[in-house]
Enzyme design. Structure first.
Site, mmCIF file in Angstrom:
data_model
loop_
_atom_site.group_PDB
_atom_site.id
_atom_site.type_symbol
_atom_site.label_atom_id
_atom_site.label_comp_id
_atom_site.label_asym_id
_atom_site.label_seq_id
_atom_site.Cartn_x
_atom_site.Cartn_y
_atom_site.Cartn_z
ATOM 1 N N CYS A 2 -0.269 -6.274 -6.035
ATOM 2 C CA CYS A 2 -1.605 -5.925 -6.923
ATOM 3 C C CYS A 2 -2.677 -6.472 -6.141
ATOM 4 O O CYS A 2 -2.808 -7.270 -5.141
ATOM 5 C CB CYS A 2 -1.260 -6.717 -8.318
ATOM 6 S SG CYS A 2 0.456 -6.422 -8.946
ATOM 7 N N ARG A 27 -4.055 -1.491 -3.354
ATOM 8 C CA ARG A 27 -3.136 -2.448 -3.703
ATOM 9 C C ARG A 27 -2.109 -1.971 -4.651
ATOM 10 O O ARG A 27 -1.059 -2.358 -4.894
ATOM 11 C CB ARG A 27 -3.573 -3.793 -3.647
ATOM 12 C CG ARG A 27 -4.125 -4.254 -2.343
ATOM 13 C CD ARG A 27 -4.441 -5.650 -2.470
ATOM 14 N NE ARG A 27 -3.500 -6.558 -2.577
ATOM 15 C CZ ARG A 27 -2.641 -6.994 -1.463
ATOM 16 N NH1 ARG A 27 -3.175 -6.612 -0.464
ATOM 17 N NH2 ARG A 27 -1.769 -7.766 -1.485
ATOM 18 N N ASN A 99 -0.317 -11.689 -8.245
ATOM 19 C CA ASN A 99 0.273 -10.786 -7.365
ATOM 20 C C ASN A 99 1.504 -11.172 -6.737
ATOM 21 O O ASN A 99 1.590 -12.371 -5.932
ATOM 22 C CB ASN A 99 -0.905 -10.479 -6.277
ATOM 23 C CG ASN A 99 -0.204 -9.527 -5.075
ATOM 24 O OD1 ASN A 99 0.659 -8.672 -5.262
ATOM 25 N ND2 ASN A 99 -0.660 -9.777 -3.748
ATOM 26 N N GLU A 484 6.402 11.440 11.215
ATOM 27 C CA GLU A 484 5.333 11.020 10.757
ATOM 28 C C GLU A 484 4.683 12.281 10.037
ATOM 29 O O GLU A 484 3.956 12.064 8.819
ATOM 30 C CB GLU A 484 4.344 10.450 11.795
ATOM 31 C CG GLU A 484 3.031 10.009 11.528
ATOM 32 C CD GLU A 484 2.938 8.861 10.240
ATOM 33 O OE1 GLU A 484 3.941 8.516 10.016
ATOM 34 O OE2 GLU A 484 1.816 8.634 9.805
ATOM 35 N N LYS A 488 3.568 12.024 5.965
ATOM 36 C CA LYS A 488 2.421 12.312 5.590
ATOM 37 C C LYS A 488 2.378 13.351 4.473
ATOM 38 O O LYS A 488 1.721 13.226 3.458
ATOM 39 C CB LYS A 488 1.295 12.654 6.465
ATOM 40 C CG LYS A 488 0.777 11.837 7.503
ATOM 41 C CD LYS A 488 -0.106 10.688 6.918
ATOM 42 C CE LYS A 488 0.907 9.496 6.382
ATOM 43 N NZ LYS A 488 1.137 8.257 7.110
ATOM 44 N N GLU A 491 4.056 12.223 1.104
ATOM 45 C CA GLU A 491 3.611 11.157 0.425
ATOM 46 C C GLU A 491 2.384 11.744 -0.265
ATOM 47 O O GLU A 491 2.100 10.959 -1.464
ATOM 48 C CB GLU A 491 3.524 9.858 1.052
ATOM 49 C CG GLU A 491 2.263 9.876 2.097
ATOM 50 C CD GLU A 491 2.201 8.810 2.873
ATOM 51 O OE1 GLU A 491 2.220 7.434 2.375
ATOM 52 O OE2 GLU A 491 2.155 8.537 3.940
ATOM 53 N N HIS A 507 22.675 21.335 13.837
ATOM 54 C CA HIS A 507 23.749 20.664 13.210
ATOM 55 C C HIS A 507 23.756 20.604 11.785
ATOM 56 O O HIS A 507 23.993 19.686 11.140
ATOM 57 C CB HIS A 507 23.750 19.283 13.863
ATOM 58 C CG HIS A 507 24.008 19.179 15.186
ATOM 59 N ND1 HIS A 507 25.350 19.484 15.857
ATOM 60 C CD2 HIS A 507 23.086 19.125 16.431
ATOM 61 C CE1 HIS A 507 25.219 19.571 17.203
ATOM 62 N NE2 HIS A 507 23.718 19.503 17.468
ATOM 63 N N LYS A 606 -0.570 0.518 -1.142
ATOM 64 C CA LYS A 606 -1.028 0.312 0.178
ATOM 65 C C LYS A 606 -0.250 -0.800 1.072
ATOM 66 O O LYS A 606 0.141 -0.930 2.018
ATOM 67 C CB LYS A 606 -2.646 -0.020 0.405
ATOM 68 C CG LYS A 606 -3.124 -0.138 1.942
ATOM 69 C CD LYS A 606 -3.203 1.175 2.539
ATOM 70 C CE LYS A 606 -3.562 1.132 3.980
ATOM 71 N NZ LYS A 606 -3.002 2.425 4.620
HETATM 72 C C1 F6R Z 1 2.683 5.697 4.901
HETATM 73 C C2 F6R Z 1 2.434 4.480 4.873
HETATM 74 C C3 F6R Z 1 3.620 3.570 4.812
HETATM 75 C C4 F6R Z 1 3.154 2.119 5.596
HETATM 76 C C5 F6R Z 1 4.403 1.158 5.355
HETATM 77 C C6 F6R Z 1 4.129 -0.042 6.065
HETATM 78 O O1 F6R Z 1 1.675 6.354 5.096
HETATM 79 O O2 F6R Z 1 1.237 3.996 4.589
HETATM 80 O O3 F6R Z 1 4.711 4.015 5.039
HETATM 81 O O4 F6R Z 1 3.170 2.499 6.898
HETATM 82 O O5 F6R Z 1 4.416 0.940 3.987
HETATM 83 O O6 F6R Z 1 3.178 -0.725 5.861
HETATM 84 P P1 F6R Z 1 2.266 -1.944 6.942
HETATM 85 O O7 F6R Z 1 2.279 -1.125 8.178
HETATM 86 O O8 F6R Z 1 1.295 -2.180 6.160
HETATM 87 O O9 F6R Z 1 3.554 -2.901 7.082
#
Ligand code: F6R
Length: 611
Positions: A2, A27, A99, A484, A488, A491, A507, A606
């Site tokens: 949070c 967050r 938090n 990746e 993207k 998500e 496969h 985040k």
């Molecule tokens: C995807 C994303 C998450 C972070 C993961 C790790 O776009 O942002 O998959 O990469 O939660 O977060 P960090 O890098 O802050 O450890």
């Protein structure tokens, strides 16, 4: 997971808190709340975002110069008005925001309920605020003592701001496991989960350590640990500008951060590599370079996008430095019984530096005696403070929940590390080393060239915005980019997408391909080019739709694919830094066209500070 903000000083606290909460919404954003500690000390909280809270509060008296605010990402109890923070204790003497997670909350709650203490919410946080008041009412003379005693009974993680109505000119902040920063102004203090709510008021900050308790009044701050030993508050100067944390004219933070990449990559290697330097300098690794060179094995740990960057690192370290590499999900690694020896080097990659699983894996590796390094973006966050050494990515604040510029910065750092070790080990000749350095410095300019084609990416996005599934294929260095790209898209647009090594398609996944399936193929000119051409043929033979990322001037795939996205020529080891850009933009455009909130996708946060 949070965001928390507290203020004590002479300004109207409400404005400081609301602006701060908006910066911390990355967050968590399922509910929000605020309390201004004035004669009423009312709590205003509701389900929804900070903007909903503003509407909810409007018309009420929120004047006052001390207060706290919270933006939540639910762990215990669904997102609703009651479970939102702040929480008040059963007799109303303590108000608290939190938090983290109190792991032994069920046992504590049972104990308090047996004593007749009532609960309104389903949260672990209310257990904490009630426990503090219970300890206080048992005759422990001050709020501070009650807080320290109560926290000594708690197992789990917390970043806390606490107020006691008996001591109205004071806030108490405490940390264990969840980040907390205190901004120091003139007769005023700001408390927050990270520095973004603080930076416009002061650049002087104190990062709390685990078990720290800060007792804060306008006159000053006293720092102690839970055992009541005085601690010396160390003031750091923030290297962050307010301009770096607003949208700068872009519609979303994510778009701004995608477009920032030429600059952020430059910031990542500025002063560390360059044609005029003719070498790689990584000050953070200066004292450990020898151990790195002698490493028997490198274990890279991370989660999500950071894990994908780690996979690119595997190719880089193996190719350029001939070191054996394993890349692990931090969440799996920490709960296995991994074999780690003092000859191993463990590299933790994390944008936030706060990801709970990565931090736990760091601690495990340290206990086993490995050299533990961090590649993190947030300066002063937990992972860089707990690792033996490391390299900051210097990409600037990443606010959009979907990671973009952090990924390219992480790959840039891994490339610099691999070049440094490769040269020291003599795996790379001076000539190869210099040639790679030159290529790396060309990356920002090449990304600029890709970004000018955004309209074309947008056009392609509009054609497939209603697709239900996507497949992403890549080989070698571009396999992690396929993962990746799929991450993207899923998500932020909620379209199901999978990334695969192109050769694995036969496969299993090939069964999914039909005329409705867009397949994004990373097909730039490298040693596996011929093979990827065959993979494209396999998709086309089954009527799949091919969107190929190719090297500028390519002619074979251009004739076969439904769409081609060109990227400039670059050494194949740096191709991930370029090839990911169109994938980020296509995901962004599809998501916005579907009406999704790209900066705050549903269910995500985040910084994942819970396991
Ligand atoms: C995807 C994303 C998450 C972070 C993961 C790790 O776009 O942002 O998959 O990469 O939660 O977060 P960090 O890098 O802050 O450890």
């Amino acid at each position: 997971m949070c965001g928390i903000v507290g203020y004590i000083g002479n300004r109207e606290a409400y404005n400081v808190l609301i602006t701060g909460l908006k910066r911390l919404e990355y967050r968590g954003y399922d509910s929000a709340g605020i309390s201004i500690l004035n004669s009423q000390s009312s709590i205003y909280k509701c389900k929804g975002k900070v903007s909903d809270l503003e509407r909810f509060v409007s018309g009420n008296n929120v004047s006052g110069t001390i207060g706290m605010g919270h933006t939540r990402w639910a762990t215990h109890g669904e997102p609703n008005d009651v479970n939102a923070h702040p929480h008040k204790s059963f007799h109303g003497k303590f108000i608290l925001i939190h938090n983290g997670i109190i792991e032994n909350y069920a046992r504590l709650k049972e104990k308090l309920m047996a004593l007749g203490i009532p609960f309104k919410s389903e949260t672990d946080t209310e257990v904490l605020v009630n426990l503090i008041e219970y300890v206080y009412e048992k005759g422990n003379s001050t709020a501070e003592i009650a807080v320290r005693m109560a926290l000594s009974e708690v197992i789990g993680a917390y970043g806390l701001v606490i107020a006691c109505t008996d001591e109205p000119d004071k806030l108490i902040a405490a940390r264990k496991g969840s980040p907390l920063v205190i901004g120091v102004g003139s007769k005023e203090y700001f408390i927050a989960s990270d520095a973004t709510p603080i930076v416009e008021y002061t650049k002087s900050v104190i990062y709390l350590n685990d078990n720290d308790v800060a007792i804060i009044s306008r006159e000053g701050l006293i720092l102690k640990n839970l055992q009541n030993d005085n601690q010396i508050p160390r003031i750091h100067q923030l290297d962050l500008d307010i301009g770096e944390i607003d949208k700068g004219g872009y519609k979303h933070f994510m778009l701004k951060e995608i477009f920032e990449q030429p600059r952020s990559i430059l910031d990542t290697f500025r002063g560390r590599v360059g044609t005029e330097l003719n070498a790689v300098y990584l000050g953070g690794l200066y004292n450990v370079t020898e151990r790195l060179v002698e490493a028997r094995r490198i274990i890279i740990i991370g989660c999500g996008t950071s894990w994908h960057a780690g996979l690119v690192g595997e190719y880089l370290f193996e190719d350029l430095a001939r070191i054996s590499v394993e890349v692990e999900y931090a969440s799996e690694f920490r709960y296995r019984n991994p074999i780690i020896t003092p000859d191993d080097v463990v590299i933790a990659i994390s944008q936030s530096g706060e990801t709970a699983d990565t931090l736990a894996a760091v601690r495990l590796a340290k206990e086993a005696g490995a050299l533990v390094l961090g590649i993190c973006n947030v300066v002063g966050s937990s992972i860089p403070r707990e690792t033996d050494a490391g390299v900051y990515t210097h990409a600037g604040p990443e606010i959009g929940v979907a990671s973009t510029k952090a990924f390219t910065a992480q790959v840039t750092v891994l490339a610099m590390m691999a070049l440094l070790i490769g040269r020291k080990k003599n795996v790379l000749s001076e000539e190869q080393y210099l040639s790679y350095i030159k290529s790396l410095t060309e990356v920002p300019g090449r990304i600029e060239q890709i970004l000018v084609h955004d309209d074309e990416f947008k056009r392609i996005a509009s054609l497939y915005k209603l697709a239900n599934n996507f497949l992403y294929l890549g080989r070698g260095y571009l396999f992690p980019v396929a993962l990746e790209g799929a991450l993207k898209l899923k998500e932020i647009s909620y379209i199901h997408a999978e990334g695969y090594p192109a050769a694995e398609m036969k496969h299993g996944p090939i069964a999914l391909i039909d005329h409705k399936m867009p397949v994004v193929v990373l097909a730039t000119k490298d040693s596996s080019y011929e093979k990827i051409v065959s993979n494209i043929q396999e998709v086309k033979a089954r009527n799949g739709i091919v969107i190929a990322v190719v090297t500028e001037g390519e002619s074979v795939i251009t004739k076969m694919a439904d769409h081609v996205l060109e990227i400039p020529v670059i050494d194949p080891i740096f191709a991930p830094l370029l090839a990911v850009i169109p994938l980020q933009l296509i995901a962004y455009h599809i998501a916005t066209m579907r009406g999704c909130n790209v900066d705050q996708p549903r269910n995500l946060a985040k910084s994942v500070t819970v396991e």
